[in-house]
Scaffold this motif. Sequence first.
Motif, PDB file in Angstrom:
ATOM      1  N   LEU A 149      12.106 -24.201 -17.996  1.00  0.00           N
ATOM      2  CA  LEU A 149      13.405 -24.818 -18.217  1.00  0.00           C
ATOM      3  C   LEU A 149      14.053 -25.225 -16.890  1.00  0.00           C
ATOM      4  O   LEU A 149      14.633 -26.312 -16.777  1.00  0.00           O
ATOM      5  CB  LEU A 149      14.318 -23.856 -18.978  1.00  0.00           C
ATOM      6  CG  LEU A 149      13.989 -23.664 -20.469  1.00  0.00           C
ATOM      7  CD1 LEU A 149      14.808 -22.513 -21.043  1.00  0.00           C
ATOM      8  CD2 LEU A 149      14.299 -24.944 -21.241  1.00  0.00           C
ATOM      9  N   VAL A 150      13.952 -24.353 -15.890  1.00  0.00           N
ATOM     10  CA  VAL A 150      14.511 -24.692 -14.574  1.00  0.00           C
ATOM     11  C   VAL A 150      13.740 -25.866 -13.968  1.00  0.00           C
ATOM     12  O   VAL A 150      14.328 -26.807 -13.417  1.00  0.00           O
ATOM     13  CB  VAL A 150      14.470 -23.469 -13.642  1.00  0.00           C
ATOM     14  CG1 VAL A 150      14.898 -23.866 -12.223  1.00  0.00           C
ATOM     15  CG2 VAL A 150      15.373 -22.356 -14.175  1.00  0.00           C
ATOM     16  N   ALA A 151      12.404 -25.816 -14.075  1.00  0.00           N
ATOM     17  CA  ALA A 151      11.589 -26.898 -13.519  1.00  0.00           C
ATOM     18  C   ALA A 151      11.874 -28.221 -14.225  1.00  0.00           C
ATOM     19  O   ALA A 151      11.812 -29.289 -13.603  1.00  0.00           O
ATOM     20  CB  ALA A 151      10.108 -26.545 -13.634  1.00  0.00           C
ATOM     21  N   SER A 206      14.175 -32.981  -2.958  1.00  0.00           N
ATOM     22  CA  SER A 206      13.547 -32.826  -1.637  1.00  0.00           C
ATOM     23  C   SER A 206      14.136 -31.662  -0.853  1.00  0.00           C
ATOM     24  O   SER A 206      13.546 -31.203   0.124  1.00  0.00           O
ATOM     25  CB  SER A 206      13.690 -34.129  -0.839  1.00  0.00           C
ATOM     26  OG  SER A 206      15.044 -34.350  -0.468  1.00  0.00           O
ATOM     27  N   LEU A 207      15.311 -31.181  -1.266  1.00  0.00           N
ATOM     28  CA  LEU A 207      15.940 -30.053  -0.577  1.00  0.00           C
ATOM     29  C   LEU A 207      15.427 -28.702  -1.056  1.00  0.00           C
ATOM     30  O   LEU A 207      15.825 -27.661  -0.544  1.00  0.00           O
ATOM     31  CB  LEU A 207      17.458 -30.110  -0.777  1.00  0.00           C
ATOM     32  CG  LEU A 207      18.183 -31.338  -0.222  1.00  0.00           C
ATOM     33  CD1 LEU A 207      19.665 -31.258  -0.551  1.00  0.00           C
ATOM     34  CD2 LEU A 207      17.958 -31.462   1.278  1.00  0.00           C
ATOM     35  N   ARG A 257      14.439 -34.127 -13.878  1.00  0.00           N
ATOM     36  CA  ARG A 257      15.500 -35.115 -14.097  1.00  0.00           C
ATOM     37  C   ARG A 257      16.369 -35.329 -12.860  1.00  0.00           C
ATOM     38  O   ARG A 257      17.224 -36.199 -12.853  1.00  0.00           O
ATOM     39  CB  ARG A 257      16.390 -34.674 -15.270  1.00  0.00           C
ATOM     40  CG  ARG A 257      15.638 -34.539 -16.585  1.00  0.00           C
ATOM     41  CD  ARG A 257      16.595 -34.427 -17.761  1.00  0.00           C
ATOM     42  NE  ARG A 257      17.424 -33.224 -17.695  1.00  0.00           N
ATOM     43  CZ  ARG A 257      17.083 -32.065 -18.240  1.00  0.00           C
ATOM     44  NH1 ARG A 257      15.914 -31.935 -18.855  1.00  0.00           N
ATOM     45  NH2 ARG A 257      17.883 -31.017 -18.159  1.00  0.00           N
ATOM     46  N   GLY A 258      16.153 -34.503 -11.841  1.00  0.00           N
ATOM     47  CA  GLY A 258      16.989 -34.609 -10.642  1.00  0.00           C
ATOM     48  C   GLY A 258      16.619 -35.796  -9.773  1.00  0.00           C
ATOM     49  O   GLY A 258      15.475 -36.264  -9.780  1.00  0.00           O
ATOM     50  N   GLU A 259      17.570 -36.277  -9.000  1.00  0.00           N
ATOM     51  CA  GLU A 259      17.300 -37.359  -8.055  1.00  0.00           C
ATOM     52  C   GLU A 259      16.328 -36.872  -6.981  1.00  0.00           C
ATOM     53  O   GLU A 259      16.346 -35.709  -6.583  1.00  0.00           O
ATOM     54  CB  GLU A 259      18.597 -37.830  -7.411  1.00  0.00           C
ATOM     55  CG  GLU A 259      19.580 -38.466  -8.381  1.00  0.00           C
ATOM     56  CD  GLU A 259      20.863 -38.904  -7.695  1.00  0.00           C
ATOM     57  OE1 GLU A 259      20.886 -38.880  -6.431  1.00  0.00           O
ATOM     58  OE2 GLU A 259      21.829 -39.240  -8.400  1.00  0.00           O
ATOM     59  N   GLU A 260      15.500 -37.790  -6.503  1.00  0.00           N
ATOM     60  CA  GLU A 260      14.460 -37.418  -5.545  1.00  0.00           C
ATOM     61  C   GLU A 260      15.042 -36.775  -4.293  1.00  0.00           C
ATOM     62  O   GLU A 260      14.493 -35.805  -3.761  1.00  0.00           O
ATOM     63  CB  GLU A 260      13.637 -38.646  -5.173  1.00  0.00           C
ATOM     64  CG  GLU A 260      12.459 -38.327  -4.251  1.00  0.00           C
ATOM     65  CD  GLU A 260      11.571 -39.525  -4.018  1.00  0.00           C
ATOM     66  OE1 GLU A 260      10.694 -39.440  -3.148  1.00  0.00           O
ATOM     67  OE2 GLU A 260      11.765 -40.553  -4.711  1.00  0.00           O
TER      68      GLU A 260
END
Length: 360
Positions: free
Chosen positions: A186-188, A200-201, A193-196
């Motif tokens: 679920l976390v992954a 990257s952080l 859906r997160g911005e690249e």
Amino acid sequence: MKDALVVGTGVVGTSVGLALRAHGVRVYLRDADPAAAKIASCLGAGTAADPPGAVDLAVVAVPPALVPGVLVRLQGEGAARHYTDVASVRARPQQEAAALACDSARYVGGHPMAGSERSGPLAARADLFDRCNWVLTPTADTRTDTLNAALELVAICGAVPVLMEADAHDRAVGLVSHAPHLMASLVAALLERGEERMVSLAGPGVRDLTRTAAGDPDLWVDVLGANALVVADLLEELSEGLEDAVAGLRAMGAADEDKRSSGARVVGDLLRRGRAGRARIPAGPGAVPKRYEEVTVVIGGRPGELARLFTDASRAGADVEDVRLEHAAGRPGGLVRLSVPGDRREVLMTALHNGGWRHR
């Protein structure tokens, strides 16, 4: 044990073969995919061929849903004197095997609590099971010599045997493996859906948290399906905690100071309970859970500095359980985070102070 048959040459089956071969046991490999069996054989896990006669032990290393059918076929051809498996759920495979008229006297269920998020024979290791718990689920029908054959397998693989009833095992792995795997997924899925630039952080914390989400989805659907009701109950408990966390966080973001204080208490209580639960996880099989605390030390970039830090910690009698390194961007050195038993924290901090280390 002189010889064994391993059916299924994924990461666990191939690792079993490698461990057996390292102790001089003749191993025969079988897989529905001949290419996988050939790769396992090339790695040294055994011979990709059928044995000339009945072997001492057959190890069924296939997904849980396939275990009963494979087991009955093996017994029908007289492949071995004793049988076990390595499925990560126990109750349903044993019930279905009994329904297929499996000879339950010569079969004992097993589950090594080890594995990898990678799949296939190339991910296998001979030491995969070193010091891990290996659950065996004998029944009233299980013959003593069959249980002894499975115990010998566990010993050869360097694991720690744990005897449990099948239902108790499934409840336990639901708590410590199956539900956590779903939460990692679920976390992954949020990361997908997160911005690249945001993703990257990601650092070691989120990588550790989501490590198991890299597992084979098809295999995990099979595993979760065989333990679905147990996992559903656990996720229901988790959902209650998530609702409390959401309500607490929204209160912390409110304009009203009383609401913020109330929300902080809710979230703080959740974090404290999480820390207490984490502290209950034992350091290894049979170990008594310890309470660990973290000491952060600043290091420079001089050669041998890290070795000197470990030497000073060892002289202080601090048993370092875990080490995390965080490099400082644009300059040498960084932070070293040492996890030590809570009762040794002050001793370590005193020793580090006397040794001239900067710590917090």
